[in-house]
Write a protein that holds these residues in place. Sequence first.
Motif, PDB file in Angstrom:
ATOM      1  N   ILE A  28      48.838  51.688  38.306  1.00 31.15           N
ATOM      2  CA  ILE A  28      47.552  51.862  38.682  1.00 31.15           C
ATOM      3  C   ILE A  28      46.757  51.781  37.202  1.00 31.15           C
ATOM      4  N   ASN A  29      45.349  51.073  37.177  1.00 27.37           N
ATOM      5  CA  ASN A  29      44.411  50.845  36.070  1.00 27.37           C
ATOM      6  C   ASN A  29      45.002  50.121  34.870  1.00 27.37           C
ATOM      7  N   ASP A  30      46.335  49.264  35.072  1.00 25.52           N
ATOM      8  CA  ASP A  30      46.622  48.249  34.133  1.00 25.52           C
ATOM      9  C   ASP A  30      45.508  47.403  34.208  1.00 25.52           C
ATOM     10  N   GLU A  31      45.346  46.764  32.934  1.00 20.59           N
ATOM     11  CA  GLU A  31      44.374  45.434  33.043  1.00 20.59           C
ATOM     12  C   GLU A  31      45.115  44.250  33.472  1.00 20.59           C
ATOM     13  N   VAL A  32      44.372  43.495  33.860  1.00 14.65           N
ATOM     14  CA  VAL A  32      44.643  41.969  34.054  1.00 14.65           C
ATOM     15  C   VAL A  32      43.636  41.014  33.640  1.00 14.65           C
ATOM     16  N   LEU A  33      44.109  39.694  33.527  1.00 17.96           N
ATOM     17  CA  LEU A  33      43.170  38.668  33.428  1.00 17.96           C
ATOM     18  C   LEU A  33      43.158  37.950  34.607  1.00 17.96           C
ATOM     19  N   LEU A  34      41.966  37.520  35.002  1.00 15.49           N
ATOM     20  CA  LEU A  34      41.683  36.878  36.205  1.00 15.49           C
ATOM     21  C   LEU A  34      41.128  35.433  35.846  1.00 15.49           C
ATOM     22  N   LYS A  35      41.250  34.237  36.577  1.00 16.12           N
ATOM     23  CA  LYS A  35      40.965  33.331  36.458  1.00 16.12           C
ATOM     24  C   LYS A  35      40.681  32.489  37.883  1.00 16.12           C
ATOM     25  N   ILE A  36      39.241  32.291  38.062  1.00 18.64           N
ATOM     26  CA  ILE A  36      38.673  31.793  39.277  1.00 18.64           C
ATOM     27  C   ILE A  36      38.004  30.664  39.291  1.00 18.64           C
ATOM     28  N   ASN A  37      38.274  29.406  39.615  1.00 17.24           N
ATOM     29  CA  ASN A  37      37.544  28.137  39.080  1.00 17.24           C
ATOM     30  C   ASN A  37      37.388  27.991  37.730  1.00 17.24           C
ATOM     31  N   GLU A  38      38.249  28.210  36.955  1.00 22.68           N
ATOM     32  CA  GLU A  38      38.176  28.250  35.428  1.00 22.68           C
ATOM     33  C   GLU A  38      37.507  29.025  34.745  1.00 22.68           C
ATOM     34  N   ARG A  39      37.026  30.112  35.391  1.00 23.68           N
ATOM     35  CA  ARG A  39      36.246  31.103  35.032  1.00 23.68           C
ATOM     36  C   ARG A  39      37.358  32.460  34.657  1.00 23.68           C
ATOM     37  N   GLU A  40      37.295  33.026  33.710  1.00 23.37           N
ATOM     38  CA  GLU A  40      37.973  33.976  33.309  1.00 23.37           C
ATOM     39  C   GLU A  40      37.380  35.217  33.195  1.00 23.37           C
ATOM     40  N   MET A  41      37.848  36.506  33.564  1.00 24.78           N
ATOM     41  CA  MET A  41      37.305  37.836  33.730  1.00 24.78           C
ATOM     42  C   MET A  41      38.388  38.808  33.723  1.00 24.78           C
ATOM     43  N   GLN A  42      38.016  40.033  33.237  1.00 25.68           N
ATOM     44  CA  GLN A  42      38.838  41.028  33.202  1.00 25.68           C
ATOM     45  C   GLN A  42      38.754  42.028  34.630  1.00 25.68           C
ATOM     46  N   GLY A  43      39.979  42.448  34.872  1.00 31.32           N
ATOM     47  CA  GLY A  43      39.985  43.396  36.031  1.00 31.32           C
ATOM     48  C   GLY A  43      41.259  44.438  36.030  1.00 31.32           C
ATOM     49  N   ASP A  44      41.578  45.377  36.686  1.00 31.58           N
ATOM     50  CA  ASP A  44      42.456  46.281  36.566  1.00 31.58           C
ATOM     51  C   ASP A  44      43.106  46.449  37.829  1.00 31.58           C
ATOM     52  N   ILE A  45      44.248  47.179  38.102  1.00 33.78           N
ATOM     53  CA  ILE A  45      45.036  47.399  39.233  1.00 33.78           C
ATOM     54  C   ILE A  45      44.459  48.703  39.917  1.00 33.78           C
ATOM     55  N   SER A  46      44.023  48.298  41.075  1.00 34.17           N
ATOM     56  CA  SER A  46      43.430  49.530  41.918  1.00 34.17           C
ATOM     57  C   SER A  46      44.254  50.176  42.868  1.00 34.17           C
ATOM     58  N   GLU A  47      45.255  49.268  43.437  1.00 30.04           N
ATOM     59  CA  GLU A  47      46.252  49.832  44.583  1.00 30.04           C
ATOM     60  C   GLU A  47      47.383  49.056  44.580  1.00 30.04           C
ATOM     61  N   ILE A  48      48.359  49.740  44.693  1.00 32.43           N
ATOM     62  CA  ILE A  48      49.941  49.127  44.858  1.00 32.43           C
ATOM     63  C   ILE A  48      50.490  49.443  46.296  1.00 32.43           C
ATOM     64  N   GLY A  49      50.833  48.403  46.811  1.00 33.26           N
ATOM     65  CA  GLY A  49      51.312  48.584  48.011  1.00 33.26           C
ATOM     66  C   GLY A  49      52.896  48.087  48.105  1.00 33.26           C
ATOM     67  N   TYR A  50      53.594  48.589  48.893  1.00 33.05           N
ATOM     68  CA  TYR A  50      55.242  48.404  48.899  1.00 33.05           C
ATOM     69  C   TYR A  50      55.754  47.803  50.240  1.00 33.05           C
ATOM     70  N   ALA A  51      54.718  47.117  50.939  1.00 34.84           N
ATOM     71  CA  ALA A  51      55.031  46.364  52.509  1.00 34.84           C
ATOM     72  C   ALA A  51      55.769  45.096  51.530  1.00 34.84           C
ATOM     73  N   ALA A  52      57.136  44.990  52.191  1.00 38.65           N
ATOM     74  CA  ALA A  52      57.869  43.766  51.744  1.00 38.65           C
ATOM     75  C   ALA A  52      57.530  42.620  52.614  1.00 38.65           C
ATOM     76  N   GLN A  53      57.366  41.394  52.081  1.00 38.08           N
ATOM     77  CA  GLN A  53      57.216  40.101  52.406  1.00 38.08           C
ATOM     78  C   GLN A  53      57.988  39.181  51.955  1.00 38.08           C
ATOM     79  N   GLY A  54      59.235  39.058  52.797  1.00 30.49           N
ATOM     80  CA  GLY A  54      60.108  38.157  52.058  1.00 30.49           C
ATOM     81  C   GLY A  54      60.993  38.830  50.825  1.00 30.49           C
ATOM     82  N   ALA A  55      60.826  38.041  49.917  1.00 28.66           N
ATOM     83  CA  ALA A  55      61.272  38.697  48.386  1.00 28.66           C
ATOM     84  C   ALA A  55      60.169  39.063  47.793  1.00 28.66           C
ATOM     85  N   SER A  56      59.019  39.356  48.390  1.00 27.62           N
ATOM     86  CA  SER A  56      57.835  39.856  47.530  1.00 27.62           C
ATOM     87  C   SER A  56      57.298  41.135  47.964  1.00 27.62           C
TER      88      SER A  56
END
Length: 211
Positions: A183-211
Amino acid sequence: MYYRNDQKQKTFNGETQSASITNLSFRMSGIINKMNATVGEKVKKGELLAQLDTKDIDLSYQQINESVQSSKIQLETAQSTLDRTKKLYQSQGTSLSDLENARNNYAQAKATYESNLKSLSLQNSQYDYAKIMAPTAGIISKVNAEQNEYVNAGGNIITIDSNNGEFQVKVSLPENYINDVKINDEVLLKINEREMQGDISEIGYAAQGAS
């Protein structure tokens, strides 16, 4: 999304959505006679978005209101009788039994009147249950019903996305990476060639296949 941790960088795909999504419903069942919501429309807080037909509510309200007025007259009569009986008792013009009866009649009339007032207040609240008001400013993203359609209480009728420019990105991570994310780790987002900073706000552990 680009995730960096201890000099490692990984890229994952995700889905964006509004940071604040509000699903709106009626608190009672009925037929929609007003639908003011249109997908893509901007709305203000407190704006009327939809309303149910209130004919049944109107009829019940009228009936209960008549009971209120009738019980009010009965209470006033019982009060007058009690006052008169008290004076007669003080002048020894009536018995204690008559005074007690007058008191009991007054107490019963008062209880009936107060009960009817409460019922009237509850019935009045039905008008609020028959409306959907915008709880916040935003943009209509979904409308799941139409005018003249019968809907059930609690069914999702309208969805509002907050209009504050915030959004979330939902990403599925492989099992071997999920424990590296905090939680609160920083990430870099890229949406339609636009880059912006974000952070991890929630972590869920519901499995979907191997993810």
